[in-house]
Design an enzyme around this catalytic site. Structure first.
Site, mmCIF file in Angstrom:
data_model
loop_
_atom_site.group_PDB
_atom_site.id
_atom_site.type_symbol
_atom_site.label_atom_id
_atom_site.label_comp_id
_atom_site.label_asym_id
_atom_site.label_seq_id
_atom_site.Cartn_x
_atom_site.Cartn_y
_atom_site.Cartn_z
ATOM 1 N N TYR A 1 -24.342 103.916 -4.734
ATOM 2 C CA TYR A 1 -24.543 103.911 -6.181
ATOM 3 C C TYR A 1 -23.335 103.268 -6.866
ATOM 4 O O TYR A 1 -22.207 103.748 -6.747
ATOM 5 C CB TYR A 1 -24.732 105.329 -6.720
ATOM 6 C CG TYR A 1 -26.031 106.001 -6.338
ATOM 7 C CD1 TYR A 1 -27.064 105.312 -5.705
ATOM 8 C CD2 TYR A 1 -26.233 107.345 -6.629
ATOM 9 C CE1 TYR A 1 -28.246 105.938 -5.365
ATOM 10 C CE2 TYR A 1 -27.423 107.987 -6.284
ATOM 11 C CZ TYR A 1 -28.421 107.280 -5.656
ATOM 12 O OH TYR A 1 -29.598 107.905 -5.315
ATOM 13 N N ARG B 1 -37.658 100.893 -18.455
ATOM 14 C CA ARG B 1 -37.807 100.309 -17.130
ATOM 15 C C ARG B 1 -39.036 99.404 -17.074
ATOM 16 O O ARG B 1 -39.048 98.393 -16.374
ATOM 17 C CB ARG B 1 -37.910 101.412 -16.081
ATOM 18 C CG ARG B 1 -37.724 100.906 -14.650
ATOM 19 C CD ARG B 1 -37.680 102.046 -13.660
ATOM 20 N NE ARG B 1 -36.655 103.011 -13.982
ATOM 21 C CZ ARG B 1 -36.383 104.086 -13.248
ATOM 22 N NH1 ARG B 1 -37.079 104.321 -12.157
ATOM 23 N NH2 ARG B 1 -35.430 104.924 -13.613
#
Length: 329
Positions: free
Chosen positions: A62, A239
Site C-alpha cells: 500500500y 470510483r
C-alpha cells in the site's frame, strides 16, 4: 460513540466490530497526487481511535510501503498494545528480482523484517498472505509462517483474496493440522451484498475450519452507498468516474435490485445505505469485522455509525435474499 468489540475469529484476541483499511494511504492517483497524505492519514487514524477503533489493516505494497511507514509514525505516539495491526504480503517489492514477490520462504523472510521496521513494532497481530502462490508448495509457506509465530514476529495467520478457491485454504490448514503448524484463523475475501461469490463454498469452508471472515470491499467499491443510479450517471470524483471496469462490474439490473432493498431497509432504520450494508455484514454469524476505508473523517465516521444499527431478523433475511447466491452451473 465507542465501537463494540468482537472476537477475532476463533483466536483469543478481541477487535473492533469495524476494521479500518488503509489502502488509500500514500496511493498515487493518475495525476501523481497522493489520495491520502500522511497528515490526513493521521487525522483518520485519530478519528478511528477516538471512536474506540483498534483494528488497523494495511499491506506492504500500500503506497509502496508508505502506509506502513505512516501507521508506524502514528503508533510511535500511542501505546502499541492498544491496537491490533494486520498487514499483508505477496506483491512484488523489487521488480527485477524473481524472488521479490510471492509467499516463498526467501521473500517472506525478507519482507517480514522490513514490514516490522516500517511499522515500528516487534510483531504483527495478523499476517495475511495477500494472494495464493501456486509457485510455492503450501508445505513450504505454512512452515515458514509457523516459524514467524514461534519467533514472536506474528500472532495469527490470515488468507486474503483466496476466493473462490476455498480448497486452497482448506488444504493449507490440513497441512498445518498434520504437521503441528499454526493454521489460517482469519480470511479476508471480497464480500458484500452484491459480490456474493464466497457464498458458493468459501463461507462454509471458513465455518468448518473455524476461520473468521474480515471482508474487504464491504460497500462494493462505493456502489452500496447509493450514489449511483440506473441511468449510469457517474458522480465526479467517485470510483465509477475513474474506473472503466466499474460500470461493467456493478451497474447491472440485479445489483440495482439489491440496492433497492438496501434503500428500503435504510429508510426503515433511519440510516444510510452504506450503514445498512455494513450492518448486514456485522450481523452475519461468520463475519468478524468488515474493513472500511475512507478519504475523509466525515466518511469514516458515517461508516463507523453502522455499529449502532440493529437489524431485525426479517430485515437481515430480506437483505440476504436481495441477490441470488451463486450456485454450481
Amino acid at each position: 460513540m465507542a465501537l463494540s468489540t468482537v472476537p477475532l475469529g476463533r483466536t483469543g484476541t478481541t477487535v473492533s466490530s469495524i476494521s479500518f483499511g488503509t489502502w488509500r494511504f500514500g496511493r498515487e492517483t493518475d495525476t501523481g497526487d497522493l489520495e491520502v497524505d500522511e497528515d490526513r492519514a493521521h487525522d483518520l487514524l485519530d478519528a478511528y481511535a477516538d471512536h474506540g477503533g483498534n483494528f488497523i489493516d494495511t499491506a506492504d505494497m500500500y503506497g509502496d510501503g508508505r502506509s506502513e511507514d505512516w501507521i508506524g509514525n502514528w503508533l510511535s505516539k500511542r501505546d502499541r498494545e492498544d491496537f491490533v495491526v494486520a498487514s499483508k504480503i505477496y506483491w512484488p517489492t523489487r521488480e527485477d528480482d524473481p524472488n521479490g514477490r510471492g509467499i516463498g520462504r526467501k521473500h517472506l523472510r525478507r519482507q517480514i523484517d522490513l514490514m516490522l521496521d516500517r511499522l515500528g513494532t516487534d510483531y504483527l497481530d495478523v499476517l495475511y498472505c495477500h494472494r495464493f502462490d501456486d509457485q510455492t508448495p503450501p508445505e513450504e509457506f505454512m512452515r515458514t509462517l509457523d516459524g514467524f509465530v514461534r519467533d514472536g514476529k506474528v500472532n495469527y495467520l490470515g488468507a486474503s483474496t483466496f476466493e473462490p478457491n476455498a480448497w486452497e485454504v482448506a488444504r493449507a490448514n490440513e497441512i498445518a493440522a498434520r504437521e503441528g503448524y499454526e493454521p489460517f484463523t482469519v480470511a479476508q475475501p471480497r464480500y458484500n451484498l452484491v459480490n456474493r461469490e464466497v457464498e458458493y463454498d468459501y463461507v462454509e469452508m471458513c465455518e468448518t475450519y473455524d476461520v473468521g471472515i474480515c471482508p474487504w470491499s464491504p460497500l462494493a467499491g462505493g456502489f452500496l452507498t447509493g450514489k449511483y443510479d440506473r441511468e449510469g450517471d457517474m458522480p465526479e470524483g467517485t470510483r465509477g468516474s475513474e474506473s472503466s471496469q466499474f460500470a461493467e462490474r456493478y451497474l447491472s439490473e440485479a445489483n440495482f435490485d439489491a440496492l433497492d432493498v438496501v434503500r428500503e431497509v435504510a429508510e426503515e432504520v433511519e440510516a444510510s445505505p452504506a450503514q445498512v450494508s455494513l450492518a448486514y455484514l456485522m450481523a452475519h454469524p461468520q463475519v468478524t469485522a468488515p474493513i472500511v476505508g475512507a478519504r475523509t473523517v466525515d466518511q469514516l465516521e458515517e461508516n463507523l455509525a453502522a455499529d449502532d444499527i440493529d437489524l431485525s431478523e426479517g430485515q437481515f433475511e430480506r437483505l440476504a435474499e436481495s441477490k441470488e447466491s451463486p450456485t454450481l452451473v
